[in-house]
Write an enzyme that holds these catalytic residues in place. Structure first.
Site, mmCIF file in Angstrom:
data_model
loop_
_atom_site.group_PDB
_atom_site.id
_atom_site.type_symbol
_atom_site.label_atom_id
_atom_site.label_comp_id
_atom_site.label_asym_id
_atom_site.label_seq_id
_atom_site.Cartn_x
_atom_site.Cartn_y
_atom_site.Cartn_z
ATOM 1 N N CYS A 93 108.705 41.536 -11.907
ATOM 2 C CA CYS A 93 108.784 41.198 -10.124
ATOM 3 C C CYS A 93 108.317 42.350 -9.685
ATOM 4 C CB CYS A 93 109.864 40.544 -9.465
ATOM 5 S SG CYS A 93 110.042 40.081 -8.028
ATOM 6 N N ASP A 152 103.591 30.497 -12.237
ATOM 7 C CA ASP A 152 103.678 31.434 -10.711
ATOM 8 C C ASP A 152 103.022 31.068 -8.998
ATOM 9 O OD1 ASP A 152 104.381 33.281 -9.118
ATOM 10 O OD2 ASP A 152 104.133 34.610 -10.954
ATOM 11 N N HIS A 199 107.006 33.180 -12.257
ATOM 12 C CA HIS A 199 107.583 33.694 -11.852
ATOM 13 C C HIS A 199 109.061 33.489 -12.365
ATOM 14 C CE1 HIS A 199 107.068 36.947 -9.395
ATOM 15 N NE2 HIS A 199 108.260 37.382 -8.925
#
Length: 228
Positions: free
Chosen positions: A112, A168, A197
């Site tokens: 991330c 995502d 994600h």
């Protein structure tokens, strides 16, 4: 193998060491998600140590009043307070610690927001090779002093591997393909059709995609074996 926290250059570091009594030859700096150095990041440290790496996670939020979070709205201010100076200082502290412990090569592995930082580490460079899992800021810069991912990928100084999920919404496939198109020959980019994600985060039932996570981890281990 043991996991513990120490401090180098005023940066808290969570560390996992391999079971082998000899000094580790290679290390990986693990860069946190938005939540901080949490259970998922600690599990990554332990997996890397099991594979023979010294694994070190700098606590990137250590300058603030709160260093870990459970939801993104609460974490957003801490995340956006980061910049190239603070991230660079903390990564260098983790690299310095790794080298003081005997590592001759050091990689980075980020998830991330840490994935964005890991890509930047490969462009500066701060490490010998780098891996990114679903790092944002691909089309537009996220932090002061750190360019958009498409620019960073064109400026790579060391090998870099990127993992992205097609589901995502924050990093759509067209952005990933733009990243691939601008990246230097030092880049390898993989897309995972059934993943979104945070697909590697096995502490989140809503995000974890076990098949994609297993394949990405295999590729990551092969990449580090080749580049470190």
């Amino acid at each position: 193998m043991g996991t513990f926290t120490t401090t180098t250059r005023d940066v808290p570091l969570t560390v996992s060491r391999p079971d082998s009594p000899s000094e580790p030859r290679h290390a990986v700096v693990v860069l946190q998600e938005a939540w901080g150095v949490n259970q998922h990041i600690e599990s990554i440290l332990e997996r890397l140590a099991d594979a023979g790496y010294l694994a070190v996670a700098p606590h990137l939020y250590h300058r603030g009043a709160q260093t870990s979070f459970t939801d993104f709205p609460s974490a957003k201010d801490a995340l956006m307070a980061l910049d190239s100076t603070s991230i660079g200082h903390d990564v260098r502290a983790a690299v310095d610690y790794s080298r003081s412990e005997g590592a001759d090569k050091v990689g980075s592995l980020g998830f991330c927001m840490g994935g964005t930082a890991s890509l930047w580490c490969a462009a500066v460079p701060l490490v010998d090779s780098a891996v990114t899992y679903y790092g944002g800021g691909v089309a537009e810069a996220r932090w002061d002093g750190i360019a958009a991912g498409t620019e960073l990928a064109a400026q790579l100084q060391v090998p870099w591997l990127g993992h992205y999920g097609d589901l995502d919404p924050s990093i759509p496939p067209e952005s990933v393909e733009q990243l691939r198109a601008t990246a230097s020959d030092l880049a390898r980019v993989y897309r995972y059709a059934d993943a979104g994600h945070a697909f590697n985060n096995d502490t989140s039932t809503s995000h974890y995609a076990p098949d994609s996570a297993a394949l990405a981890w295999t590729r990551t281990m092969e990449f580090f074996a080749e580049t470190l």
